[in-house]
Design a protein around this motif. Structure first.
Motif, mmCIF file in Angstrom:
data_model
loop_
_atom_site.group_PDB
_atom_site.id
_atom_site.type_symbol
_atom_site.label_atom_id
_atom_site.label_comp_id
_atom_site.label_asym_id
_atom_site.label_seq_id
_atom_site.Cartn_x
_atom_site.Cartn_y
_atom_site.Cartn_z
ATOM 1 N N GLU A 212 -4.205 -3.556 11.765
ATOM 2 C CA GLU A 212 -4.178 -4.058 10.387
ATOM 3 C C GLU A 212 -3.368 -3.137 9.480
ATOM 4 N N LEU A 213 -3.450 -1.830 9.723
ATOM 5 C CA LEU A 213 -2.627 -0.884 8.957
ATOM 6 C C LEU A 213 -1.146 -1.173 9.179
ATOM 7 N N ILE A 214 -0.786 -1.349 10.425
ATOM 8 C CA ILE A 214 0.626 -1.601 10.769
ATOM 9 C C ILE A 214 1.110 -2.912 10.159
ATOM 10 N N ALA B 261 1.667 -2.409 6.479
ATOM 11 C CA ALA B 261 2.855 -1.588 6.270
ATOM 12 C C ALA B 261 4.129 -2.383 6.523
ATOM 13 N N LYS B 262 4.093 -3.276 7.512
ATOM 14 C CA LYS B 262 5.264 -4.114 7.782
ATOM 15 C C LYS B 262 5.530 -5.053 6.604
ATOM 16 N N THR B 263 4.474 -5.623 6.054
ATOM 17 C CA THR B 263 4.639 -6.516 4.907
ATOM 18 C C THR B 263 5.259 -5.767 3.732
ATOM 19 N N ALA B 264 4.869 -4.510 3.553
ATOM 20 C CA ALA B 264 5.394 -3.699 2.457
ATOM 21 C C ALA B 264 6.724 -3.030 2.807
ATOM 22 N N ALA C 17 6.908 4.992 11.203
ATOM 23 C CA ALA C 17 7.036 5.171 12.656
ATOM 24 C C ALA C 17 8.086 6.208 13.006
ATOM 25 N N SER C 18 9.073 6.407 12.147
ATOM 26 C CA SER C 18 10.127 7.394 12.428
ATOM 27 C C SER C 18 9.677 8.825 12.166
ATOM 28 N N LEU C 19 8.550 9.005 11.489
ATOM 29 C CA LEU C 19 8.050 10.346 11.197
ATOM 30 C C LEU C 19 7.418 10.947 12.451
ATOM 31 N N PRO C 20 7.537 12.266 12.648
ATOM 32 C CA PRO C 20 6.983 12.902 13.866
ATOM 33 C C PRO C 20 5.499 12.620 14.076
ATOM 34 N N GLU C 21 4.726 12.584 13.001
ATOM 35 C CA GLU C 21 3.279 12.378 13.129
ATOM 36 C C GLU C 21 2.871 10.968 12.749
ATOM 37 N N GLY C 22 3.836 10.088 12.477
ATOM 38 C CA GLY C 22 3.530 8.690 12.198
ATOM 39 C C GLY C 22 2.525 8.508 11.084
ATOM 40 N N TYR C 23 1.507 7.706 11.348
ATOM 41 C CA TYR C 23 0.501 7.405 10.328
ATOM 42 C C TYR C 23 -0.434 8.592 10.061
ATOM 43 N N GLN C 24 -0.323 9.647 10.840
ATOM 44 C CA GLN C 24 -1.117 10.861 10.607
ATOM 45 C C GLN C 24 -0.348 11.882 9.769
ATOM 46 N N THR C 25 0.779 11.484 9.219
ATOM 47 C CA THR C 25 1.562 12.366 8.354
ATOM 48 C C THR C 25 0.824 12.570 7.030
ATOM 49 N N VAL C 26 0.694 13.817 6.607
ATOM 50 C CA VAL C 26 0.065 14.129 5.318
ATOM 51 C C VAL C 26 1.086 13.903 4.211
ATOM 52 N N ALA D 240 1.227 -1.547 0.415
ATOM 53 C CA ALA D 240 0.573 -1.771 1.712
ATOM 54 C C ALA D 240 -0.935 -1.556 1.600
ATOM 55 N N ARG D 241 -1.325 -0.553 0.835
ATOM 56 C CA ARG D 241 -2.753 -0.274 0.642
ATOM 57 C C ARG D 241 -3.451 -1.459 -0.025
ATOM 58 N N THR D 242 -2.796 -2.043 -1.014
ATOM 59 C CA THR D 242 -3.391 -3.190 -1.707
ATOM 60 C C THR D 242 -3.404 -4.431 -0.823
ATOM 61 N N ILE D 243 -2.308 -4.656 -0.100
ATOM 62 C CA ILE D 243 -2.237 -5.816 0.793
ATOM 63 C C ILE D 243 -3.323 -5.737 1.859
ATOM 64 N N LEU D 244 -3.639 -4.510 2.302
ATOM 65 C CA LEU D 244 -4.658 -4.318 3.341
ATOM 66 C C LEU D 244 -6.011 -4.854 2.892
ATOM 67 N N ARG D 245 -6.274 -4.792 1.613
ATOM 68 C CA ARG D 245 -7.548 -5.294 1.090
ATOM 69 C C ARG D 245 -7.560 -6.823 1.029
ATOM 70 N N ASN D 246 -6.367 -7.417 1.034
ATOM 71 C CA ASN D 246 -6.199 -8.867 1.082
ATOM 72 C C ASN D 246 -6.907 -9.587 -0.072
ATOM 73 N N PRO D 247 -6.609 -9.204 -1.324
ATOM 74 C CA PRO D 247 -7.248 -9.877 -2.456
ATOM 75 C C PRO D 247 -6.538 -11.188 -2.776
ATOM 76 N N PRO D 248 -7.231 -12.144 -3.375
ATOM 77 C CA PRO D 248 -6.589 -13.411 -3.732
ATOM 78 C C PRO D 248 -5.639 -13.299 -4.919
#
Length: 604
Positions: free
Chosen positions: A464-466, A469-472, A479-488, A507-515
């Motif tokens: 769901e995170l991915i 993120a794709k939508t945004a 994905a190109s970052l060395p630590e990916g989604y674990q990048t600080v 992406a954070r807002t889309i993840l919540r999927n509000p109407p």
């Protein structure tokens, strides 16, 4: 300067009188009264055991030694050692228990203050420095820890020792005991005077700490360093901090040394008492009165046992007076009334069917009753699934429109409804489930990308995170970052560009999927290609979703179903892009001005 100090003292007196009372402070300790009872029992036992020692000492001097009774001497010495061990064990138990109670009280007070601050309105945080708020939580409550953890129980223990020792002294010889008590009235008066003086200074001292915290928070953050470096103002900021630190230095010195000469009088009185008692005892013995050497030595020992807890008791009284200033500052925040409150009765929202119908019914809002309203008489009906854009010149009320819809402020008049329910009848969690907000300057926590995204939806899976993120349009970069989604992401997300931060927030807002999606200049930092890609992605998820875009760049809203044009707080135009261009009004003028600005920029 003296007038300024007097004003500060008057302000503090009013502050403390309004927010602090003994009843309110005692209420903090009420949940722990049973544990305090255990501490009190330990204190009484320790004090009771302690006063036996001088009587054993008298028996050693008057009986065991003159009669050379080694058996009695051994028993008495063993008794003295047992008393010492017993008092030490009781003190350790009492200290551990009282410290745990004190830390628990401070924990609850910190959480209570933080929780209350979470309920305060946006206007409070706009007018209050972040560093000052941090100072209240860290410095002010931190200043109370030692007092609540140790000082109060120490006062109880010292008071118990003073009372029991005074009784023992009266039992030994009432004349010498009464002579010893003569120092109490002047000592108590001087202690009260010193405590009152230091209390006022403590309030000023904590204000100085708050000023330093605010400077550190502002200037040693990532934005502050960028500002300092780009304008070469490092020396100026250092000088500014030095001035604040120097002011705090003088306040610290004054707060800790005020009344030292008066306090020295207390020490002189207490220090001279044993010598004067020996003189009086010698005079009584010389006159043939029934005062033995053992009684005199035992009473001097009791005096020593009386004087050190008495001095500690007076010092603790001064500390308690100074902590009143800390309580005043903390309670002032706790007494700040939230402007935006949740309803007592929860209004249930139907989960079936489409959601996202918005109505503004004669909505007006102004920050100050004497000023022109930021919005006046706004009536809108936004159907489910529509894309509405809000535009207008600077100061038109666009941001206020967004704040009202997100319920960061409440209307001065009228009401705003989502799916027929007034926002003021919704709980905050209900509104967050219905409305997703992406601001122009998104805030990212200094943690990993994944944790930033899950802040909106803690149960979200990696898939769901991915997808969000794709939508945004940010997944490939992550994905190109060395630590990916674990990048600080760094402080306020400064490891990322403005456009990347906006896409992460989206992406954070889309993840919540509000109407409902409220985009307040949410794509202002994006290039045209990325903006177009995001618009296309939003279009895919937009069916049955209401999207409201607050925009300054008109190119982002051309394809909106309806464009609302605000000016001076009023809705002056409404229609599609083509309709508004044909109208040749405010929107058309904004469009021409934007084209002119872009052409001038291109020519440069």
């Amino acid at each position: 300067m003296e007038n300024k100090i007097d004003d500060l003292e008057d302000d503090y007196e009013a502050l403390s009188a309004r927010h602090v009372s003994l009843k309110r402070i005692v209420a903090l300790f009420k949940p722990w009264r049973h544990r305090f009872l255990v501490v009190g029992i330990l204190i009484l036992i320790g004090a009771g055991i302690g006063i036996i020692a001088p009587f054993l000492l008298r028996e050693i001097i008057d009986q065991a030694l003159p009669q050379q009774d080694l058996t009695l001497l051994m028993y008495l010495v063993v008794g003295l050692v047992a008393i010492t061990v017993g008092v030490a064990v009781i003190n350790v138990l009492q200290t551990i228990l009282s410290t745990k109670i004190g830390q628990a009280i401070m924990h609850e007070l910190r959480v209570r203050l933080y929780s209350h601050l979470q309920t305060l309105s946006l206007s409070f945080f706009i007018r209050t420095r972040t560093g000052e708020i941090q100072s209240r939580i860290a410095n002010d409550i931190g200043g109370l820890q030692s007092v609540v953890s140790n000082t109060i129980t120490e006062m109880a223990r010292n008071m118990t020792i003073v009372v029991t020792t005074a009784i023992a002294m009266l039992l030994l010889d009432w004349r010498l005991a009464l002579f010893s008590f003569v120092v109490l009235p002047p000592s108590l008066w001087l202690s009260h005077y010193v405590g009152q003086k230091r209390e006022r200074l403590t309030n000023q001292q904590q204000n100085g700490h708050a000023d330093m915290s605010a400077i550190v928070q502002e200037t040693l953050s990532a934005p502050g360093i960028i500002l300092s470096r780009t304008l070469a103002r490092g020396k100026f900021l250092t000088h500014r901090f030095e001035q604040a630190s120097n002011k705090t230095l003088h306040l610290e010195v004054r707060a800790h040394t005020a009344g030292e000469w008066q306090w020295s009088m207390i020490e002189i009185l207490l220090g001279a008492l044993p010598a004067m008692t020996l003189l009086l005892g010698g005079l009584l013995i010389g006159q043939g009165l029934p005062v033995t050497i053992g009684t005199l030595v035992a009473l001097i020992a009791l005096q020593e046992q009386l004087l050190w807890p008495l001095e500690n008791l007076l010092e603790s009284g001064v500390k308690l007076r100074t902590t009143r200033a800390l309580f005043a500052r903390i309670f002032k925040y706790l007494d700040t009334v939230p402007e935006i409150i949740e309803p007592i009765k929860r209004q249930e929202i139907s989960s079936s069917g489409s959601r996202g119908h918005i109505r503004f019914e004669n909505v007006s809002y102004h920050y100050d009753a004497e000023n022109t309203p930021n919005l006046r008489g706004l009536n809108l009906d936004i159907p489910i699934g529509s894309h509405i854009a809000v535009v207008g010149p600077t100061g038109a009320g666009k941001s206020t429109f967004g704040y009202l819809l997100a319920r960061l402020v409440d209307p001065t008049a009228g009401r705003i409804c989502i799916d027929g329910i007034d926002l003021r009848e919704m709980h905050f969690e209900q509104l967050a489930d219905v409305l997703g907000v992406v601001m122009q300057e998104p805030f990212l926590l200094n943690t990993t990308i994944a944790e930033n995204l899950r802040f909106a939806q803690p149960e979200a899976t990696d898939e769901e995170l991915i997808e969000a993120a794709k939508t945004a349009q940010i997944h490939e970069h992550i994905a190109s970052l060395p630590e990916g989604y674990q990048t600080v992401v760094g402080e306020r997300g400064y490891r990322f560009s403005g456009g990347e931060k906006q896409r992460l927030a989206l992406a954070r807002t889309i993840l919540r999927n509000p109407p409902i999606l409220l985009l307040d200049e949410a794509t202002s930092a994006l290039d045209n290609v990325t903006e177009s890609a995001i618009s296309a992605a939003l279009a895919q998820i937009a069916p049955d979703r209401t999207v409201i875009s607050i925009a300054h760049r008109l190119s982002t809203v051309r394809h909106a179903d309806r464009i609302l044009v605000l000016k001076a707080g009023q809705l002056v135009e409404s229609g599609t892009h083509d309709q508004l261009v044909a109208l040749d009004g405010v929107y058309a003028e904004l469009l021409r001005q934007g084209q002119k600005d872009r052409s001038q920029k291109d020519s440069v």
